[in-house]
Design a protein around this motif. Structure first.
Motif, short mmCIF file in Angstrom:
data_model
loop_
_atom_site.label_atom_id
_atom_site.label_comp_id
_atom_site.label_asym_id
_atom_site.label_seq_id
_atom_site.Cartn_x
_atom_site.Cartn_y
_atom_site.Cartn_z
N LEU A 1 -7.47 6.06 -1.37
CA LEU A 1 -8.55 5.41 -0.62
C LEU A 1 -8.85 4.02 -1.18
O LEU A 1 -9.12 3.07 -0.43
N GLU A 2 -8.81 3.90 -2.49
CA GLU A 2 -9.03 2.60 -3.11
C GLU A 2 -7.93 1.61 -2.72
O GLU A 2 -8.20 0.45 -2.41
N GLY B 1 -8.51 0.63 0.84
CA GLY B 1 -9.62 -0.32 0.91
C GLY B 1 -9.21 -1.71 0.47
O GLY B 1 -9.58 -2.72 1.09
N ASP B 2 -8.43 -1.79 -0.63
CA ASP B 2 -7.95 -3.09 -1.10
C ASP B 2 -7.06 -3.76 -0.05
O ASP B 2 -7.15 -4.98 0.16
N GLN C 1 -9.20 -5.11 2.72
CA GLN C 1 -9.89 -6.32 2.27
C GLN C 1 -8.96 -7.52 2.28
O GLN C 1 -9.37 -8.63 2.64
N ARG D 1 0.83 -1.21 0.00
CA ARG D 1 0.00 0.00 0.00
C ARG D 1 0.86 1.25 0.00
O ARG D 1 0.55 2.22 -0.71
N GLN E 1 -8.25 12.77 -7.85
CA GLN E 1 -7.92 11.45 -8.39
C GLN E 1 -6.92 10.72 -7.49
O GLN E 1 -7.05 9.52 -7.24
N LYS F 1 -8.75 9.59 -4.32
CA LYS F 1 -9.59 8.42 -4.60
C LYS F 1 -8.75 7.17 -4.77
O LYS F 1 -9.10 6.09 -4.29
N LYS F 2 -7.63 7.31 -5.44
CA LYS F 2 -6.77 6.17 -5.68
C LYS F 2 -6.16 5.67 -4.37
O LYS F 2 -6.08 4.46 -4.12
#
Length: 920
Positions: A866-867, A870-871, A874, A795, A860, A863-864
């Motif tokens: 945060l994505e 999140g991944d 998960q 990350r 952008q 958002k990236k």
């Protein structure tokens, strides 16, 4: 029937029958036969394996499914420990319900009682069979330890004590469950009665809740969960052993009494026998209760953990022995029932060590552990009496950051003395804090530490810039917990009753003040010097920068007295300290801190320098890592005749920089660190801290001249220099105390430990030096940690890539703007005035467009990121779910497979010899 002997008219008495009640007890063949019959009958029936499979499945689910298992991140069975007493409320009656009830239902009890066996043999045989069944069930649950071995490296000593506690709980509850089976011929009723009887000692703490006060705590201490708690942490207390075994013996005696009633119940002999039996049971219970109290006072506890988590150090034991018998120490500990993941180990250490204090201290220590909920009467009591309040702490769990209020404080009282630890931050060494508080509160005399007033202002002062009072440094607050700390003025002769004098940045003193300090050192006064060429927190007090007026650069008034010459003092103690040289070193063991400049010097046992921490000095031996900020260096001055002992040293991969190349200057003074400073390695190792001891050569010569015939005596009369010098003031800056309290980024820095060790050694009180270095080792889930670290590293890389991509886009936009501006400036079709107007218009338009593009790029990027986060979360959750599935599915398989084999074998045997036509 009686017979008559020849020549006798008296009847012959019957022979003694070993099967009657008067036969001798404890006959091993009889006990073995009954044990074998009951034990094998349980395992020859597939239903027995169903119960065991269910027990292992439920215990595995409790141990590994709950989020607290991953939150705690410890390779132990703590979640199962909390639930095990309640699981046994259902499993133990399932074992004992058939013990007597099935015999009575089938009518085989009469046949059993006609055997040549004493009642005690029958009871012991059945009891040992039930224990054997329970032991086999526990053996099957050992697969949970295998799961822990897969996930990490569990402490096998803790696993041993934990399973010993499980087994002892079962030993006691089985005896109680057999009483329920003896009272009914119905198996279902026997199960219910067994569960009800077992629930009494398990829920004894709740029964005492309405009573309140000390009586409530006594009920809680006598409950099964409270007695088992120490076993689950790696301690085998003699009191716990005796508690479970004595209660088991008491309830076995109840079984004996109830079984023996068949000999006298229903006839004239039963008159008064019930009262007599009840009196005997009460007498046995009272005797065992008294013995439990005596055994508990003995305080014998065995630490089975491999890391010796519950073994008190010799320093702590000495402190406990030194408590006056007529002035015991009262300890009140307030803690929250549930704490965030980061504080689990701290809470466990605090409670475990306090119990050891009470056990080893005997009557000298009175302990009261108070589980404290928010807004409860206990919380109000903690706040009103001791000022212990809940601390709001932040924690990151389940893909979100949350805050919670936590109680984790301890109060020590002895006579008129009181010491309060309002909160145990996760980085504090627990045993050291507890032992220091215990010793301080139990002893009336404290040693004296003086803080010399310098421009560093360790004691705090009025800040003209902020127009407010600046607080004292945390090092002063820390020293006040152990010493009498006072401020010392350098304008007059320094007091001689100090055990240690702390001098921060003596280069800021005037010449008269330096002379007073030099005289104090010459007289043998112990001194801890902080010599820093560039105090990063306050560069204004650097030796190369003149003293500023009291009110700042525009303060007005008389100019300040200039700084004095420190060379006489340095010559006296035999130290060479170049005030203009700053040490740098590229060694940095923390990838997450890779952006730190090389002037942040890490001294570590893994740095490659064999003598990074002097192993022969108590001050530095055993340290792991110390960080200095823009430190200086120390050298031994030749001809001083003193012992110069390095304490901290760097490796040979760094070098030095002059102050003028590191610090940028402006009209207002220091303006920041030069970003373009060069770094050229010298291939030399540098000493950052050293201890100086001995008699100065000049002083010895003076004594020699006075009495040449008594040279040895003269040397003894000369004062001994006793100084520790550290070439960095920032080593005790506030940020290191914050890191110590919070253990941010899992950094375990020894800055505070090192400085406190220096003070203790100079003061001649090194009782806590070894204790500060002690680090309890809690085994964690290393497999999950490694996977989580890889996820987090991925990350971080992806986040950095996203940031770099956004930066590249912004640079591209900026270059496009610069290119357009340059095209306008180089145009030959416009005059200079037109060019300037055109450039301004272009820049205004481009800036508006650039702001919009920047906002879009930032959105952008956000958002990236945060994505990516999140991944990552998960992935962590998916890994946890995989662990849950394996940890719950694997343990029940062995008993399930064995049960299926038994069922198949039994079915095959039943079908042997049967007519095939009837089986069709």
């Amino acid at each position: 029937m009686t017979t008559l002997h020849k020549n006798s008219t008296k009847p012959t008495p019957p022979r003694a029958n070993p099967g009657v009640r008067g036969s001798s007890p404890f006959r091993l063949p009889v006990i073995r036969a009954i044990f074998k019959r009951n034990f094998l009958s349980y395992f020859s029936n597939p239903a027995g394996y169903v119960f065991i499979t269910l027990f292992v499945f439920v215990s595995s689910w409790v141990a590994f499914w709950q989020p607290v298992f991953f939150t705690n991140n410890l390779a132990n069975l703590a979640p199962l420990n909390d639930w095990m007493p309640y699981l046994l409320l259902f499993f133990i009656p399932a074992i004992t319900m058939n013990t007597w009830a099935e015999e009575r239902r089938l009518g085989t009890d009469e046949l059993l009682f006609t055997l040549p066996a004493h009642d005690v043999d029958v009871v012991l045989g059945k009891y040992l069979a039930a224990i054997g069944i329970y032991t086999v069930a526990l053996a099957f649950s050992l697969t949970q330890v295998v799961i822990l071995k897969w996930l990490g490296s569990p402490d096998m000593g803790i696993m041993f004590s934990t399973y010993l506690g499980y087994w002892l709980m079962g030993v006691m509850l089985i005896a109680l469950g057999m009483v329920g089976s003896l009272l009914s011929a119905n198996v279902t009723v026997a199960f219910i009665l067994g569960a009800v009887f077992c629930a009494v000692p398990v829920f004894l703490g709740l029964l005492g809740s309405p009573l309140g006060g000390a009586l409530r705590r006594q009920f809680e201490d006598l409950s099964v969960p409270a007695q088992f708690h120490d076993f689950g942490t790696g301690v085998v207390p003699l009191a716990g052993l005796f508690y479970f075994l004595s209660l088991a013996a008491a309830f076995l005696y109840v079984n004996m009494v109830l079984l023996g009633r068949r000999h006298w119940a229903g006839g004239q002999a039963s008159n008064g026998r019930w009262g007599h039996s009840l009196a005997r049971v009460v007498a046995v219970v009272m005797a065992l209760a008294s013995l439990n109290v005596l055994v508990a006072r003995a305080g014998v506890r065995a630490d089975t953990s491999a890391a010796r988590l519950h073994t008190l150090s010799s320093e702590t034991l000495t402190a406990l022995k030194q408590i006056p018998k007529d002035r015991p120490v009262f300890i009140q500990a307030y803690y929250s029932p549930d704490v965030p993941r980061e504080f689990v180990e701290t809470k466990a250490d605090m409670i475990g060590l306090l119990k050891e204090f009470a056990a080893k201290g005997g009557d000298r220590v009175r302990l009261n552990l108070v589980e404290t909920e928010l807004y409860s009467p206990q919380a109000r009591d903690a706040e009103k009496r001791f000022g212990i309040e809940p601390r709001r702490v932040m924690t990151a769990d389940e893909a979100r950051q949350t805050s919670s209020e936590v109680f984790l404080g301890v109060a020590f009282n002895s006579g008129l003395e009181e010491v309060i630890i309002p909160f145990f931050d996760r980085g504090l060494p627990v045993e050291y804090e507890l032992t220091r508080s215990l010793r301080v509160v139990s002893r009336s005399g404290r040693k004296n530490v003086g803080i010399l007033n310098t421009d560093a202002k360790l004691m705090g002062n009025f800040d003209f810039r902020s127009m407010g009072q600046s607080p004292e440094w945390s090092i002063v607050t820390e020293l006040k917990k152990q010493y009498n700390v006072s401020s010392v003025s350098p304008d007059a002769s320094l007091p001689t009753d100090l055990d240690v004098l702390l001098v921060a940045q003596p280069s800021s003193l005037t010449q008269k003040q330096i002379d007073n300090l030099t005289a104090y050192v010459r007289q043998g006064g112990p001194v801890l010097l902080f010599l820093d060429p560039l105090p990063y927190e306050n560069p204004q007090i650097s030796p190369e920068i003149p003293r500023a007026p009291a009110g700042g650069p525009f303060g007005g008034g008389q100019p300040p007295e200039p700084k004095g010459d420190l060379r006489p003092l340095l010559e006296l103690i035999g130290i060479d300290w170049p005030t203009t040289e700053i040490v740098w070193n590229p060694y940095n063991p923390h990838p997450a801190l890779a952006d730190l400049p090389p002037e942040v010097v890490f001294v570590s046992k893994n740095s490659g320098a064999e003598d990074a921490f002097n192993p022969s000095q108590a001050v530095s031996s055993g340290l792991q890592e110390v960080v200095t900020l823009f430190p200086g260096l120390l050298r031994q001055r030749g001809g001083a005749g003193l012992d110069f002992t390095p304490l901290l040293r760097t490796n040979q991969s760094g070098g030095t920089l002059p102050f003028s190349e590191v610090m940028q200057q402006s009209f207002m003074g220091p303006s920041g660190i030069n970003p373009n400073r060069p770094h050229f390695p010298t291939g030399l190792a540098y000493t950052l801290a050293a201890r100086v001891q001995g008699t100065p050569a000049a002083e010895a010569d003076k004594e020699k001249e006075k009495a040449e015939e008594k040279t040895k005596e003269a040397k003894k009369k000369a004062a001994e220099i006793n100084v520790i010098a550290i070439a960095d003031l920032d080593v005790i800056s506030e940020q290191f105390f914050m890191l110590r309290r919070q253990r941010a980024e899992n950094l375990e820095l020894d800055n505070v430990t090192f400085v406190l060790n220096c003070v203790d050694v100079l003061a001649g009180d090194d009782a806590f030096v070894t204790l500060r270095k002690r680090r309890p080792e809690h085994r964690t889930l290393s497999l999950l940690e490694a996977k989580n670290k890889s996820f987090i590293a991925t990350r971080q890389d992806e986040t950095k890539a996203a940031e770099d991509e956004a930066k590249q886009l912004l640079d591209k936009l900026q270059k496009r703007l610069d290119k357009e501006v340059e095209a306008v400036r180089s145009s030959k079709d416009m005059d200079e005035r037109t060019k300037e107007i055109r450039v301004l218009q272009l820049q205004e338009i481009a800036n508006r467009r650039l702001d919009v593009d920047k906002a879009n790029i930032d959105d952008q990027k956000r958002k990236k990121i945060l994505e990516i986060k999140g991944d990552t979360e998960q992935e962590i959750r998916r890994t946890q779910n995989e662990v849950r599935a394996v940890a719950i599915a694997i343990p029940p398989l062995p008993p399930l497979i064995l049960g299926l084999l038994v069922f198949a074998t039994r079915l095959r045997r039943e079908n042997q010899g049967a007519n095939p036509n009837r089986l069709a």
